[in-house]
Design an enzyme around this catalytic site. Structure first.
Site, mmCIF file in Angstrom:
data_model
loop_
_atom_site.group_PDB
_atom_site.id
_atom_site.type_symbol
_atom_site.label_atom_id
_atom_site.label_comp_id
_atom_site.label_asym_id
_atom_site.label_seq_id
_atom_site.Cartn_x
_atom_site.Cartn_y
_atom_site.Cartn_z
ATOM 1 N N PHE A 397 49.450 49.131 40.467
ATOM 2 C CA PHE A 397 48.659 49.767 39.419
ATOM 3 C C PHE A 397 49.331 49.663 38.054
ATOM 4 C CE2 PHE A 397 46.148 51.531 42.816
ATOM 5 C CZ PHE A 397 44.899 51.654 42.233
ATOM 6 N N HIS A 398 50.658 49.691 38.012
ATOM 7 C CA HIS A 398 51.335 49.457 36.735
ATOM 8 C C HIS A 398 51.028 48.052 36.224
ATOM 9 C CE1 HIS A 398 53.693 53.141 37.356
ATOM 10 N NE2 HIS A 398 54.106 53.004 36.114
ATOM 11 N N GLU A 399 51.044 47.087 37.126
ATOM 12 C CA GLU A 399 50.756 45.716 36.726
ATOM 13 C C GLU A 399 49.312 45.569 36.263
ATOM 14 O OE1 GLU A 399 51.362 41.765 35.905
ATOM 15 O OE2 GLU A 399 52.853 43.292 36.429
#
Length: 473
Positions: A397-399
């Site tokens: 999700f960060h990516e």
């Protein structure tokens, strides 16, 4: 834990190794002149006060004058027991260091004020309104329409729950529907952003909202499934049925769904603890703070971070020492922005939202700044399979939230999160080796803020610049 005042006074009078109840009058002479009457020579009422009886009458002026004369005599002993220096290793954690903290704050304000003045004198005001509010951002109507249509997915999830409650569909069907819904709520905005050459800030906001909705819908589906399982168990007379709160076993309603989607929580439950009223004045003050700190973030980004990254080379392609210098120079402003972002969102905004919605449980974060290890920061107490999956989901999700708006898939954010897994073992090993919680905390801050964030800012900045240069050819 310090002893009660009466016991501390007795031990001071008696000295080390003596009976605390001893009444050596020669060691009472340096008591403050404003001491109670029970500390005067010859007074025997301290035991009465400890037993809860009323205080004795105050001493007459003559006794008070005699006491003051004895207090200031040269023969009154000043050294009465063994004591450690306040900054010694045995006493440092028992002392209050509020004064040193105030000194650090004053020095920090003074140093940063000088740097701000120096920067303004050298470069002038570099704020560009177009960076935040550009015609391109206002023209991203596909992203706006995508954001406005996201509430469709929670409504579909609610309909699926209603169907399973009425036994119109089976358990496997509703699980499949929730998988499709939660997947679509992420894929839909990703496709819209990649199809439209939108501004980075607009894409980030959309992906951030979509990620929050994904986590909420996962909790919504999981909790309702568990409620159905518990309901069937209690109907069959399960032993733990008596420990289930009936308030949290209610069927889902449209009101509970709407409240959950707006509430500052990612954990669904049919009811929440609520406050009695809304403090309008308090909300206004928090909104003012939020605006001020948001403006401070913009100022730091425009005045410091942008010039530094523009004057730098790609950290993986340039000179190594030059890259280290840029990273260290970038570490302070990025740390300030990160702390302001945390304060604005996790403290101010979530509390404002909670106050407006009368949401009672406002423990949105714990004292992560005291974390002794990366493991403790993530609140992970073992490295089992579930923990690895949590790291993996967080990395994905960060990516997505960074790479999709930037239209770049280099997996820098993904590897940055996954790199924290070996850091968990490293910080745990160093803490056990040095037997000092400060070592782990300093290592946590170094890797998490001083080193990690500036590197990824440089990596993504140069990749975005290279992409824009290639697109303009």
């Amino acid at each position: 834990m310090a002893p009660p005042p009466s016991m501390a006074a007795a031990s001071d009078r008696a000295g080390p190794g003596a009976d605390p109840g001893a009444g050596d009058s020669s060691l009472r002479l340096r008591r403050p002149p404003s001491a109670d009457a029970g500390d005067l020579p010859g007074d025997s009422s301290s035991g009465q006060r400890e037993s809860g009886e009323p205080h004795p009458p105050p001493p007459n002026p003559q006794q008070q004058q005699q006491h003051e004369m004895l207090y200031f005599r040269a023969s009154a002993p000043a050294h009465r027991r063994v004591k450690e220096s306040p900054l010694s290793s045995d006493a440092i954690f028992r002392q209050s260091h509020a004064g040193l903290l105030n000194l650090c704050i004053v020095v920090l304000v003074a140093v940063n004020s000088r740097l701000i003045i120096e920067n303004l004198m050298k470069y002038g005001l570099l704020i560009r309104a177009g960076f935040w509010f550009s015609a391109r951002s206002l023209g991203d109507w596909p992203l706006l329409m995508c954001c406005l249509t996201l509430p469709i997915f929670p409504l579909v999830a609610f309909m699926a729950e209603k169907l399973i409650r009425r036994k119109l569909i089976g358990e496997h069907v509703v699980i499949l529907l929730h998988i499709i819904i939660t997947t679509s709520v992420i894929v839909y905005p990703v496709v819209v952003i990649l199809k439209c050459d939108s501004a980075v800030l607009s894409g980030f906001v959309l992906m951030f909202l979509a990620s929050i909705m994904w986590m909420k819908l996962v909790s919504y589906a999981h909790t309702n499934y568990d409620i159905r399982v518990l309901s069937k168990s209690t109907e069959k007379g399960a032993a733990y049925g008596n420990y289930v709160d009936p308030e949290n076993m209610k069927d889902p309603t449209i009101n509970s769904l709407v409240y959950f989607m707006l509430a500052p929580t990612l954990c669904y439950q049919p009811t929440y603890p609520r406050t009695a009223c809304i403090r309008k004045g308090w909300v206004i003050r928090q909104l003012v703070k939020c605006i001020v700190f948001t403006g401070l973030m913009g100022f730091i980004i425009e005045q410091y971070i942008n010039p530094i990254v523009k004057n730098s080379k790609h950290p993986l392609k340039g000179n190594f020492l030059n890259a280290i210098e840029r990273v260290l120079k970038l570490s302070v402003p990025t740390l300030y922005v990160w702390l302001c972002m945390f304060y604005c969102f996790f403290h101010l905004w979530l509390n404002i939202l909670a106050e407006i919605l009368c949401f009672g449980d406002r423990e949105f974060y714990k004292d992560w700044w005291n974390a002794k290890t990366v493991e403790e920061y993530w609140r992970m107490w073992n490295m089992g399979v579930a923990i690895l999956i949590s790291f993996l989901v967080s990395a994905v999700f960060h990516e997505i939230c960074v790479a999709v708006p930037c239209h770049i898939f280099k997996f820098w954010a993904f590897f940055g999160i996954m790199f924290q897994i070996p850091l968990v073992f490293l910080t745990r090993y160093l803490q056990d080796k040095f037997k000092n919680i400060m070592v782990g905390n300093m290592i946590f801050w170094f890797f998490f803020s001083i080193l990690g964030q500036p590197i990824f800012v440089l990596l993504y900045y140069h990749d975005v610049m290279n992409r824009q240069a290639q697109a303009s050819r």
